[in-house]
Design a protein around this motif. Structure first.
Motif, PDB file in Angstrom:
ATOM      1  N   ALA A 127       0.833  -1.199   0.000  1.00  0.00           N
ATOM      2  CA  ALA A 127       0.000   0.000   0.000  1.00  0.00           C
ATOM      3  C   ALA A 127       0.871   1.253   0.000  1.00  0.00           C
ATOM      4  O   ALA A 127       0.613   2.204  -0.753  1.00  0.00           O
ATOM      5  CB  ALA A 127      -0.924  -0.005   1.210  1.00  0.00           C
ATOM      6  N   CYS A 128       1.896   1.261   0.834  1.00  0.00           N
ATOM      7  CA  CYS A 128       2.773   2.433   0.905  1.00  0.00           C
ATOM      8  C   CYS A 128       3.541   2.640  -0.392  1.00  0.00           C
ATOM      9  O   CYS A 128       3.779   3.786  -0.811  1.00  0.00           O
ATOM     10  CB  CYS A 128       3.747   2.290   2.074  1.00  0.00           C
ATOM     11  SG  CYS A 128       2.962   2.289   3.700  1.00  0.00           S
ATOM     12  N   LEU A 129       3.933   1.545  -1.055  1.00  0.00           N
ATOM     13  CA  LEU A 129       4.691   1.664  -2.292  1.00  0.00           C
ATOM     14  C   LEU A 129       3.804   2.052  -3.470  1.00  0.00           C
ATOM     15  O   LEU A 129       4.271   2.699  -4.416  1.00  0.00           O
ATOM     16  CB  LEU A 129       5.402   0.338  -2.598  1.00  0.00           C
ATOM     17  CG  LEU A 129       6.478  -0.097  -1.597  1.00  0.00           C
ATOM     18  CD1 LEU A 129       7.038  -1.465  -1.984  1.00  0.00           C
ATOM     19  CD2 LEU A 129       7.601   0.929  -1.516  1.00  0.00           C
ATOM     20  N   ARG A 130       2.529   1.682  -3.427  1.00  0.00           N
ATOM     21  CA  ARG A 130       1.628   1.961  -4.551  1.00  0.00           C
ATOM     22  C   ARG A 130       0.999   3.343  -4.484  1.00  0.00           C
ATOM     23  O   ARG A 130       0.765   3.986  -5.511  1.00  0.00           O
ATOM     24  CB  ARG A 130       0.514   0.914  -4.599  1.00  0.00           C
ATOM     25  CG  ARG A 130       0.932  -0.458  -5.083  1.00  0.00           C
ATOM     26  CD  ARG A 130      -0.211  -1.451  -4.962  1.00  0.00           C
ATOM     27  NE  ARG A 130      -1.432  -0.927  -5.594  1.00  0.00           N
ATOM     28  CZ  ARG A 130      -2.658  -1.235  -5.196  1.00  0.00           C
ATOM     29  NH1 ARG A 130      -2.837  -2.021  -4.152  1.00  0.00           N
ATOM     30  NH2 ARG A 130      -3.696  -0.727  -5.821  1.00  0.00           N
ATOM     31  N   ALA A 131       0.674   3.801  -3.288  1.00  0.00           N
ATOM     32  CA  ALA A 131      -0.030   5.078  -3.152  1.00  0.00           C
ATOM     33  C   ALA A 131       0.928   6.244  -3.371  1.00  0.00           C
ATOM     34  O   ALA A 131       2.122   6.141  -3.059  1.00  0.00           O
ATOM     35  CB  ALA A 131      -0.662   5.174  -1.769  1.00  0.00           C
ATOM     36  N   PRO A 132       0.447   7.374  -3.871  1.00  0.00           N
ATOM     37  CA  PRO A 132       1.319   8.548  -3.985  1.00  0.00           C
ATOM     38  C   PRO A 132       1.758   9.024  -2.604  1.00  0.00           C
ATOM     39  O   PRO A 132       0.988   8.940  -1.634  1.00  0.00           O
ATOM     40  CB  PRO A 132       0.437   9.584  -4.690  1.00  0.00           C
ATOM     41  CG  PRO A 132      -0.968   9.126  -4.455  1.00  0.00           C
ATOM     42  CD  PRO A 132      -0.919   7.634  -4.361  1.00  0.00           C
ATOM     43  N   ARG A 133       2.975   9.505  -2.504  1.00  0.00           N
ATOM     44  CA  ARG A 133       3.479   9.979  -1.209  1.00  0.00           C
ATOM     45  C   ARG A 133       2.584  11.069  -0.629  1.00  0.00           C
ATOM     46  O   ARG A 133       2.438  11.173   0.590  1.00  0.00           O
ATOM     47  CB  ARG A 133       4.907  10.534  -1.370  1.00  0.00           C
ATOM     48  CG  ARG A 133       5.973   9.498  -1.655  1.00  0.00           C
ATOM     49  CD  ARG A 133       6.388   8.755  -0.400  1.00  0.00           C
ATOM     50  NE  ARG A 133       7.568   7.941  -0.662  1.00  0.00           N
ATOM     51  CZ  ARG A 133       8.803   8.280  -0.348  1.00  0.00           C
ATOM     52  NH1 ARG A 133       9.036   9.436   0.269  1.00  0.00           N
ATOM     53  NH2 ARG A 133       9.818   7.492  -0.623  1.00  0.00           N
ATOM     54  N   SER A 134       1.972  11.863  -1.501  1.00  0.00           N
ATOM     55  CA  SER A 134       1.123  12.961  -1.034  1.00  0.00           C
ATOM     56  C   SER A 134      -0.118  12.469  -0.302  1.00  0.00           C
ATOM     57  O   SER A 134      -0.776  13.237   0.394  1.00  0.00           O
ATOM     58  CB  SER A 134       0.700  13.843  -2.213  1.00  0.00           C
ATOM     59  OG  SER A 134      -0.016  13.082  -3.183  1.00  0.00           O
ATOM     60  N   ALA A 135      -0.459  11.186  -0.457  1.00  0.00           N
ATOM     61  CA  ALA A 135      -1.633  10.633   0.211  1.00  0.00           C
ATOM     62  C   ALA A 135      -1.339  10.241   1.654  1.00  0.00           C
ATOM     63  O   ALA A 135      -2.252   9.978   2.424  1.00  0.00           O
ATOM     64  CB  ALA A 135      -2.151   9.410  -0.542  1.00  0.00           C
ATOM     65  N   GLY A 136      -0.066  10.177   2.027  1.00  0.00           N
ATOM     66  CA  GLY A 136       0.301   9.692   3.346  1.00  0.00           C
ATOM     67  C   GLY A 136       0.084  10.722   4.440  1.00  0.00           C
ATOM     68  O   GLY A 136      -0.084  11.916   4.178  1.00  0.00           O
ATOM     69  N   PRO A 137       0.093  10.219   5.683  1.00  0.00           N
ATOM     70  CA  PRO A 137       0.144   8.814   6.065  1.00  0.00           C
ATOM     71  C   PRO A 137      -1.155   8.091   5.698  1.00  0.00           C
ATOM     72  O   PRO A 137      -2.241   8.643   5.847  1.00  0.00           O
ATOM     73  CB  PRO A 137       0.336   8.848   7.583  1.00  0.00           C
ATOM     74  CG  PRO A 137       0.768  10.241   7.911  1.00  0.00           C
ATOM     75  CD  PRO A 137       0.157  11.115   6.863  1.00  0.00           C
ATOM     76  N   LEU A 138      -1.011   6.854   5.240  1.00  0.00           N
ATOM     77  CA  LEU A 138      -2.176   6.049   4.911  1.00  0.00           C
ATOM     78  C   LEU A 138      -2.823   5.522   6.183  1.00  0.00           C
ATOM     79  O   LEU A 138      -2.141   5.234   7.166  1.00  0.00           O
ATOM     80  CB  LEU A 138      -1.775   4.877   4.024  1.00  0.00           C
ATOM     81  CG  LEU A 138      -1.032   5.200   2.724  1.00  0.00           C
ATOM     82  CD1 LEU A 138      -0.710   3.915   1.977  1.00  0.00           C
ATOM     83  CD2 LEU A 138      -1.833   6.153   1.848  1.00  0.00           C
ATOM     84  N   GLU A 139      -4.139   5.382   6.148  1.00  0.00           N
ATOM     85  CA  GLU A 139      -4.865   4.756   7.241  1.00  0.00           C
ATOM     86  C   GLU A 139      -5.255   3.350   6.809  1.00  0.00           C
ATOM     87  O   GLU A 139      -5.931   3.170   5.792  1.00  0.00           O
ATOM     88  CB  GLU A 139      -6.124   5.557   7.600  1.00  0.00           C
ATOM     89  CG  GLU A 139      -6.897   4.962   8.769  1.00  0.00           C
ATOM     90  CD  GLU A 139      -8.277   5.552   8.948  1.00  0.00           C
ATOM     91  OE1 GLU A 139      -9.025   5.053   9.824  1.00  0.00           O
ATOM     92  OE2 GLU A 139      -8.624   6.497   8.207  1.00  0.00           O
ATOM     93  N   LEU A 140      -4.804   2.358   7.580  1.00  0.00           N
ATOM     94  CA  LEU A 140      -5.087   0.960   7.298  1.00  0.00           C
ATOM     95  C   LEU A 140      -5.681   0.300   8.534  1.00  0.00           C
ATOM     96  O   LEU A 140      -5.359   0.676   9.663  1.00  0.00           O
ATOM     97  CB  LEU A 140      -3.815   0.200   6.896  1.00  0.00           C
ATOM     98  CG  LEU A 140      -2.956   0.792   5.760  1.00  0.00           C
ATOM     99  CD1 LEU A 140      -1.668  -0.003   5.612  1.00  0.00           C
ATOM    100  CD2 LEU A 140      -3.725   0.820   4.446  1.00  0.00           C
ATOM    101  N   GLU A 141      -6.534  -0.688   8.316  1.00  0.00           N
ATOM    102  CA  GLU A 141      -7.035  -1.544   9.384  1.00  0.00           C
ATOM    103  C   GLU A 141      -6.891  -2.984   8.927  1.00  0.00           C
ATOM    104  O   GLU A 141      -7.383  -3.337   7.850  1.00  0.00           O
ATOM    105  CB  GLU A 141      -8.485  -1.218   9.740  1.00  0.00           C
ATOM    106  CG  GLU A 141      -8.629   0.128  10.445  1.00  0.00           C
ATOM    107  CD  GLU A 141     -10.042   0.410  10.932  1.00  0.00           C
ATOM    108  OE1 GLU A 141     -10.205   1.294  11.793  1.00  0.00           O
ATOM    109  OE2 GLU A 141     -10.991  -0.268  10.457  1.00  0.00           O
ATOM    110  N   ASP A 142      -6.184  -3.789   9.717  1.00  0.00           N
ATOM    111  CA  ASP A 142      -5.809  -5.142   9.294  1.00  0.00           C
ATOM    112  C   ASP A 142      -5.125  -5.112   7.939  1.00  0.00           C
ATOM    113  O   ASP A 142      -5.275  -6.023   7.119  1.00  0.00           O
ATOM    114  CB  ASP A 142      -7.028  -6.069   9.276  1.00  0.00           C
ATOM    115  CG  ASP A 142      -7.228  -6.756  10.619  1.00  0.00           C
ATOM    116  OD1 ASP A 142      -6.228  -6.908  11.362  1.00  0.00           O
ATOM    117  OD2 ASP A 142      -8.353  -7.155  10.934  1.00  0.00           O
ATOM    118  N   SER A 143      -4.377  -4.044   7.706  1.00  0.00           N
ATOM    119  CA  SER A 143      -3.572  -3.829   6.507  1.00  0.00           C
ATOM    120  C   SER A 143      -4.389  -3.580   5.246  1.00  0.00           C
ATOM    121  O   SER A 143      -3.834  -3.554   4.146  1.00  0.00           O
ATOM    122  CB  SER A 143      -2.588  -4.992   6.287  1.00  0.00           C
ATOM    123  OG  SER A 143      -1.741  -5.139   7.400  1.00  0.00           O
TER     124      SER A 143
END
Length: 357
Positions: A127-143
């Motif tokens: 998820a971190c490698l696919r999403a644009p850096r500008s979207a971070g931090p990503l919110e994940l639940e159970d990945s």
């Protein structure tokens, strides 16, 4: 529990992974490890773990994601994953791995890492490698992506899990074909010895005038007398039972009588315990999730139903009044959450309400 890992990107788009000599089932991971009570924040955990495992101090960038995971065999883990600056030749040459923690390392393409890492970690890293850096931090639940992360990613199953098959590791002190050493502790004993944090989910509601909703807890006897205590609606995330968004929904229903779906995750606030800050009145660290409740119509506020055994009042406060009613840290995190409404991307990373730089 809490943990922090680090994503080291290379100039050609690969990512650093390590082999865990003590883990027979899931031998490949990204560098990092578990939070300790002496760590002032997960960011400090990440830096300490890299220094201990690989022998150098990393230059950490922004928080890449927060992932809350549930498992029937252990307590939930609030996993933080940080970006690091690409390694300099000097840092690469300074690798001095702790052979009890790191049996070897290599650089993998995103596709290779997706296959080599265990499924939950694979989803998190991918998820971190696919999403644009500008979207971070990503919110994940159970990945899996939730909240604003769904604007950038879809939930997908991980690829086939191959572990180390076909991979050559640098400086593998035991050899890739060797049987991993037995772990120093069995799983149950290890989990029982790990420190715990507490976590809370709170929601920021405002009216059309920008006033923020605060609720007052029922006063309790204290050495200095009963004091009014104001806070944002919300409360503790029930360990082993629920994910943060479910906790926010439940707390809104219990405290306000509303069925309400939390919006964006606006901020993550880490409150150190006494182990990291002797001035703290907390016996352990607390992680606060702050969700966006949005702008609420006046008639909705009129329908608030407070639980008599817990809350005694509610109030819509302009910034000056909210600042006067809240503790310094609570006001700082509330102000940071309100500011995060006006910018894109993921939650603000805070320590005691203050932005992390």
């Amino acid at each position: 529990m809490a943990a922090a890992g680090v994503l080291f990107p290379s100039d050609d788009g690969r990512v650093l992974v390590v082999r865990l000599p003590y883990d027979r089932k899931h031998p490949v991971a990204v560098p990092g490890g578990g939070w300790e009570p002496e760590d002032l924040s997960p960011r400090r955990t990440a830096a300490r773990e890299i220094a201990e495992e690989l022998g150098f101090t990393p230059v950490l960038g922004p928080l890449a994601c927060i992932d809350w995971t549930l498992d029937e065999y252990r307590p939930p883990i609030a996993a933080h994953l940080y970006w690091a600056e690409p390694l300099t030749p000097e840092q690469s040459a300074a690798f001095r791995p702790d052979t009890d923690e790191v049996g070897g390392w290599t650089w993998l393409t995103p596709e290779q890492a997706a296959h080599a890492l265990p499924p939950r970690l694979s989803r998190r890293v991918t998820a971190c490698l696919r999403a644009p850096r500008s979207a971070g931090p990503l919110e994940l639940e159970d990945s899996f992506p939730v909240g604003h992360t769904l604007d950038h990613l879809t939930a997908e199953p991980p690829p086939a899990y191959t572990r180390l098959t076909g991979l050559a590791l640098s400086d593998d002190t035991t050899g890739t074909a060797a049987e991993p050493a037995a772990p120093p502790l069995d799983r149950a004993t290890y989990i029982a010895t790990r420190p715990r944090i507490r976590a809370k989910a709170r929601t920021v509601f405002t009216d059309a005038a920008g006033r923020v909703l605060l609720v007052r807890l029922r006063p309790w006897p204290a050495p200095g007398g009963e004091e009014p205590y104001w806070t944002l609606p919300g409360g503790g995330i029930e360990a082993d039972r629920e994910l943060p968004r479910a906790a926010a929904r439940r707390e809104i229903r219990e405290e306000l009588g509303w069925e309400y779906e939390p919006g964006r995750l606006l901020a993550l606030d880490w409150l150190p315990g006494r182990g990291a800050d002797p001035r703290s009145d907390r016996d352990t660290a607390v992680l606060v999730y702050l969700f966006d409740g949005g702008t609420v119509p006046d008639e909705r506020f009129a329908s608030i139903t407070l639980p008599e055994d817990e809350l005694v009042d509610w109030r819509l406060c302009d910034p000056a009044e909210a600042r006067a009613l809240l503790s310094d840290a609570s006001w700082a995190r509330t102000a940071a959450a309100l500011a995060a409404r006006d910018r894109p991307g993921g939650p603000a990373e805070l320590v005691e309400g203050r932005p992390v730089h």
